[in-house]
Design a protein around this motif. Structure first.
Motif, short mmCIF file in Angstrom:
data_model
loop_
_atom_site.label_atom_id
_atom_site.label_comp_id
_atom_site.label_asym_id
_atom_site.label_seq_id
_atom_site.Cartn_x
_atom_site.Cartn_y
_atom_site.Cartn_z
N ARG A 126 -19.71 -2.71 -8.56
CA ARG A 126 -20.22 -2.31 -7.24
C ARG A 126 -20.62 -0.84 -7.24
NH1 ARG A 126 -20.47 -0.18 -2.44
NH2 ARG A 126 -19.32 1.57 -3.29
N GLU A 127 -19.77 0.00 -7.84
CA GLU A 127 -20.09 1.43 -7.91
C GLU A 127 -21.41 1.63 -8.66
OE1 GLU A 127 -18.35 4.17 -6.77
OE2 GLU A 127 -16.84 2.91 -5.81
N GLN A 166 -15.08 -5.62 -11.08
CA GLN A 166 -15.77 -5.83 -9.80
C GLN A 166 -16.03 -4.49 -9.12
OE1 GLN A 166 -17.04 -8.43 -8.45
NE2 GLN A 166 -16.23 -10.09 -9.70
N ILE A 167 -14.99 -3.65 -9.09
CA ILE A 167 -15.14 -2.31 -8.47
C ILE A 167 -16.18 -1.51 -9.26
CG2 ILE A 167 -13.95 -0.13 -7.99
CD1 ILE A 167 -12.60 -2.07 -6.31
N PHE A 215 -18.53 -9.33 -2.17
CA PHE A 215 -17.75 -8.38 -2.98
C PHE A 215 -16.26 -8.47 -2.63
CE2 PHE A 215 -16.04 -3.91 -2.90
CZ PHE A 215 -15.84 -3.79 -4.26
N ILE A 216 -15.96 -8.45 -1.33
CA ILE A 216 -14.55 -8.51 -0.90
C ILE A 216 -13.94 -9.85 -1.31
CG2 ILE A 216 -13.03 -8.57 1.13
CD1 ILE A 216 -14.00 -5.77 0.59
N LYS A 233 -1.81 -10.59 -3.81
CA LYS A 233 -2.87 -10.04 -2.96
C LYS A 233 -3.98 -11.03 -2.69
CE LYS A 233 -2.44 -5.13 -2.91
NZ LYS A 233 -3.02 -3.82 -3.06
N ASP A 234 -4.26 -11.86 -3.66
CA ASP A 234 -5.36 -12.80 -3.49
C ASP A 234 -5.05 -13.85 -2.42
OD1 ASP A 234 -6.54 -11.39 -5.44
OD2 ASP A 234 -6.44 -12.93 -6.99
N ALA A 243 -6.82 -5.49 -1.48
CA ALA A 243 -7.26 -6.43 -2.52
C ALA A 243 -6.93 -5.95 -3.92
CB ALA A 243 -8.76 -6.66 -2.40
N VAL A 244 -6.86 -4.64 -4.10
CA VAL A 244 -6.59 -4.10 -5.44
C VAL A 244 -5.54 -3.00 -5.33
CG1 VAL A 244 -8.91 -4.58 -6.31
CG2 VAL A 244 -8.45 -2.39 -5.23
N SER A 245 -4.92 -2.71 -6.45
CA SER A 245 -3.95 -1.61 -6.45
C SER A 245 -4.70 -0.29 -6.56
CB SER A 245 -2.99 -1.77 -7.62
OG SER A 245 -3.69 -1.52 -8.82
N ILE A 263 0.86 -1.18 0.00
CA ILE A 263 0.00 0.00 0.00
C ILE A 263 0.90 1.24 0.00
CG2 ILE A 263 -1.64 1.32 1.40
CD1 ILE A 263 -2.79 -1.43 2.27
N LEU A 293 1.43 -6.98 -4.31
CA LEU A 293 0.43 -6.80 -5.37
C LEU A 293 0.29 -8.08 -6.19
CD1 LEU A 293 1.39 -3.24 -6.69
CD2 LEU A 293 -0.58 -3.85 -5.30
N LEU A 322 -9.97 -2.01 0.74
CA LEU A 322 -9.98 -2.19 -0.72
C LEU A 322 -8.56 -2.30 -1.25
CD1 LEU A 322 -12.72 0.41 -1.72
CD2 LEU A 322 -12.95 -2.06 -1.60
N LEU A 323 -7.67 -1.47 -0.69
CA LEU A 323 -6.30 -1.47 -1.20
C LEU A 323 -5.54 -2.74 -0.83
CD1 LEU A 323 -5.25 2.23 -0.60
CD2 LEU A 323 -5.84 1.13 -2.74
N LEU A 345 -13.12 -9.75 -4.88
CA LEU A 345 -11.91 -8.94 -5.10
C LEU A 345 -10.66 -9.73 -4.75
CD1 LEU A 345 -12.56 -5.30 -3.81
CD2 LEU A 345 -12.50 -6.13 -6.14
N LYS A 346 -10.81 -10.62 -3.77
CA LYS A 346 -9.67 -11.42 -3.33
C LYS A 346 -9.52 -12.70 -4.16
CE LYS A 346 -7.89 -9.32 0.30
NZ LYS A 346 -6.45 -9.00 0.33
N LYS A 403 -10.82 -7.47 -11.44
CA LYS A 403 -11.03 -6.69 -10.21
C LYS A 403 -11.54 -5.28 -10.54
CE LYS A 403 -7.75 -9.19 -7.36
NZ LYS A 403 -6.68 -9.12 -6.39
#
Lengths: 319, 445
Positions: B10-11, B6-7, A100-101, A76-77, B263-265, A56, A73, B260-261, A104-105, B3
């Motif tokens: 959701r938005e 996915q974002i 959702f999370i 991440k999964d 899981a995603v960049s 991050i 990165l 969120l970060l 994403l994972k 991903k």
């Protein structure tokens, strides 16, 4: 230990914010399957180090590998992360949020809904699946946040101050969850400044202070009895006359520390013999050789560092 | 990429399936309908009647009887019919004046032709008269017949008191014009009706001849279509930009950003949010555009629209959206709450005001230097060029493509800045950044 098989491997990692060096040449190797505690006072640099592990934040210098990759990165999964500053989408419902999370994972789509519902039930929150996150109590929210970090069954679980704000019941639940994940085979790293929790859970503890590593040892070696010249005991009958202990020829002096007593042995006295003498003198509920706690180590290191102002990196605690 | 979608998904779902979105979507047409219904009624509210006396000094003696008739006819229902007739004959401007502003009830005060004008002027400012003294008219001696040896005809002098209602003057001038013409017609023994017929040429409506046939010309279409397309463009960009700003601020203040970060960049997060909100605003724009097309079709005016404009709208929307929208998201990432966001939003809001301020001069003269400059300077070039493309004088194709090219360069520039600010800003809490801090972020990220 071979760093190639390490879950996390940091070498000389440094991060500065303006004139502040938040993390200073940090070396750290966490083997796969380990349960590590990351301790340090507030502002020590724990969160910054964790954010760099998670990619991050990017380090200013140094090498970093996570699960064999040059950056988190790329993995991440396979990582579960509970940040210190955590939150939820307030308007989202619980089950869709976790789904959702999980997506994403990279959690597999097949059976995802069932897994989400089962996980919610496992943490004792059955029935909240359709509630908006803003309707949850603080404790419930924290449980859901922890679930979000583990829903995809990660290989590496990083928890930043996971116990902050939890009630005793939730704390126990989280401890069980951490141990479950550890038993499943996940590498667990969690930061805390609550020493008893680290002492109770961890195989290994890393302490940083002012961005520098001050301690990196197995808990068992840190907590081994370091002072065999003192006994600590609790009276069975609080009204018992402890002066009988102080009067024993094996004992140099005896003082009360909170609800316990600490008795210093005279030179040349065998500890086992002294223990038997104490047992004969007063009714005792519990007696043992005095051990140092992680808190003692922590306080000693911080106090020492405050005194020296500039401790060398990698110094071990001098208890 | 999964991903990012996915974002974006959701938005899209979190915004579209809410009451707020539905209300926001409906409020524009509802407000439009309300304005269309209410504003004409507000304009239709007749002014109060102008009531009072006018004194006339007529040395010719020929005008005064006709003044009497003109005043009498203006107070009768017949006058309305005459107004309509005049409107049909092309006197619409005068008709509007009569209907909206010059409703009068005048009383004639006849003065002898030899009256002392200076003394009569005093009458205008007499204290507390029974009826207001509105005007003094002195007819010229040669108003009806020219003076011997000349061919010029005179008119009249008009005196009014201070703080006079302008409608009085309009009404008196109308009365005197009619009365003097009538007196002149009588003096020459002409047929009044014949003269009126000779003087009347009705206004005609043009027919537009196009490649696809002929149709009645729709007045104002060259103004309405560019304005409608620019309105759609601004609405689409603001709709998406505001959404991205709000959700980014919300994710920061809810502390969900770091989750969120994990899981995603940051770039995946930003990309997902951009795509999601682009979908939302495209949906809104499609609905409005669809409504507009249905309305055109229902009035058999579909042929007025060049369908290429829809393609241009999409292209310029994408350019404006990625330029302004990404910068709005960057603002959202740099602040802690909406109040702080408003301060950083000021430059962007000024940018969005430029099309509103300049659309009229651009539509009036799409080839002017102003129009040219506006259509080549990002980030307002999308608005300027769309106005020109939709106008009655479209620019040459090379200008359109040059504007698109410059817009794309602007998009990359804005995305570069936004990405740098976003990456740093989303994890920054506390004091909002000033310009110097933002520049440092741009260098550091």
């Amino acid at each position: 230990m071979s760093t190639a098989s390490a879950a996390i491997d940091l070498s000389g990692v440094t991060k500065t914010f303006g004139s502040l060096t938040a993390v200073d040449r940090l070396d750290l190797t966490i083997p796969r399957g380990a349960l590590y505690g990351f301790i340090g006072p507030n502002g020590a640099g724990k969160t910054t180090a964790i954010r760099m592990i998670m990619s991050i934040l990017l380090p200013d210098s140094g090498e970093l590998r996570v699960l064999g990759h040059a950056s988190a990165l790329e993995a991440k999964d396979r990582i579960g992360y509970l940040p210190e500053e955590r939150g939820l989408y307030r308007k989202m419902k619980v089950a869709p949020y976790l789904t959702f999370i999980a997506r994403l994972k990279g959690a597999p789509e097949r059976g995802l809904r069932d897994r989400v519902y089962a996980a919610i039930e496992r943490i004792g929150l059955k029935g909240v699946e359709g509630k908006r996150c803003e309707e949850l109590s603080k404790g419930m929210s924290q449980k859901i946040q922890i679930l979000a970090a583990t829903i995809h069954e990660p290989d590496l679980l990083i928890l930043d101050e996971p116990f902050s704000g939890l009630d005793p019941v939730s704390t126990r639940l989280l401890k069980d969850l951490i141990l479950t994940e550890h038993r499943r085979g996940a590498t667990v790293l969690f930061s805390t400044h609550v020493m008893p929790q680290a002492e109770e859970l961890c195989d290994h503890v890393v302490m940083i202070h002012r961005g520098r590593k001050m301690l990196d040892d197995p808990v068992s070696s840190i907590l081994r009895p370091h002072d065999s010249r003192a006994l600590t005991f609790e009276l069975l009958d609080p009204k018992a006359d402890v002066r009988a202990v102080a009067a024993l020829p094996e004992i140099a002096h005896c003082v009360r520390v909170e609800s316990r007593y600490e008795a210093a042995l005279r030179d040349g006295v065998d500890a086992a013999r002294a223990m038997q003498a104490v047992l004969a003198a007063v009714p005792v509920a519990r007696i043992e050789l005095k051990r140092r706690s992680l808190e003692d180590v922590f306080v000693a290191i911080v106090a020492g560092a405050e005194g020296e102002r500039a401790p060398a990196a990698g110094d071990k605690a001098a208890a | 990429m999964n991903k990012v979608w996915q974002i974006a998904g959701r938005e899209f779902v979190a915004t579209v399936f809410t009451k707020g979105f539905m209300i926001g979507l409906l409020i524009v047409p509802v407000l439009g309908a309300l304005l269309a219904l209410v504003v004409p009624r507000l304009f239709g509210d007749r002014s109060p009647t102008v009531e009072g006396e006018i004194a006339v000094v007529d040395p010719t003696g020929a005008v005064l009887p006709h003044v009497r008739d003109a005043i009498a006819s203006r107070g009768s229902p017949v006058a309305v019919t005459e107004i309509v007739e005049r409107a049909r004959a092309g006197g619409a401007d005068e008709m509007v004046l009569d209907v909206l502003g010059a409703t009068t009830r005048l009383t004639l005060v006849e003065r002898p032709g030899s009256a002392d004008v200076e003394q009569e002027k005093g009458w205008l400012n007499e204290p507390t008269p029974a009826a207001p003294h509105l005007a003094l008219v002195v007819v010229h001696a040669n108003a009806v017949e020219p003076a011997p040896g000349t061919s010029n005809l005179g008119s009249y002098d008009l005196y009014v008191p201070s703080r006079q209602d302008n409608r009085v003057e309009v009404a008196v001038q109308g009365v005197m014009r009619d009365a003097i013409i009538e007196a002149r017609v009588d003096a020459r023994d002409l047929n009044r009706e014949e003269v009126t017929r000779i003087m009347t040429v009705p206004r005609v409506r043009s027919t537009t001849v196009g490649a696809d046939g002929e149709r009645d010309t729709v007045f104002g279409v060259n103004i309405i279509i560019p304005a409608a397309f620019m309105g759609l463009l601004i609405m689409g960009v603001m709709f998406a930009g505001q959404g991205m700003l709000t959700t980014t601020v919300e994710e920061k203040s809810n502390r969900v950003m770091e989750v969120l970060l994990s899981a995603v960049s940051p770039m995946q997060l930003m990309g997902g949010k951009l795509l999601g909100h682009m979908g939302i605003s495209l949906l809104a724009m499609s609905l409005y555009l669809g409504l507009g097309l249905v309305a055109l079709a229902s009035f058999s005016l579909f042929g007025l629209l060049d369908l290429k404009l829809i393609a241009y709208l999409l292209i310029f929307y994408l350019i404006a959206f990625f330029t302004i929208g990404s910068l709005m998201m960057a603002v959202g990432s740099a602040v802690n709450d909406m109040r702080e966001a408003q301060q950083l939003m000021m430059p962007l809001m000024f940018t969005m005001m430029v099309p509103w301020i300049l659309w009229w001069p651009i539509v009036q003269n799409p080839s002017s230097t102003l129009a040219l400059v506006v259509s080549f300077v990002p980030p307002v070039n999308s608005f300027g060029m769309l106005l020109r493309v939709a106008s009655s004088t479209p620019p040459p194709a090379w200008q359109v493509w040059l504007s698109i090219g410059l817009g794309v360069v602007g998009v990359f520039g804005a995305l570069w800045v936004a990405a740098k600010v976003f990456r740093v800003g989303i994890l920054m809490f506390g004091k909002p950044p000033d310009l110097r801090t933002l520049i440092r972020w741009l260098r550091a990220a």
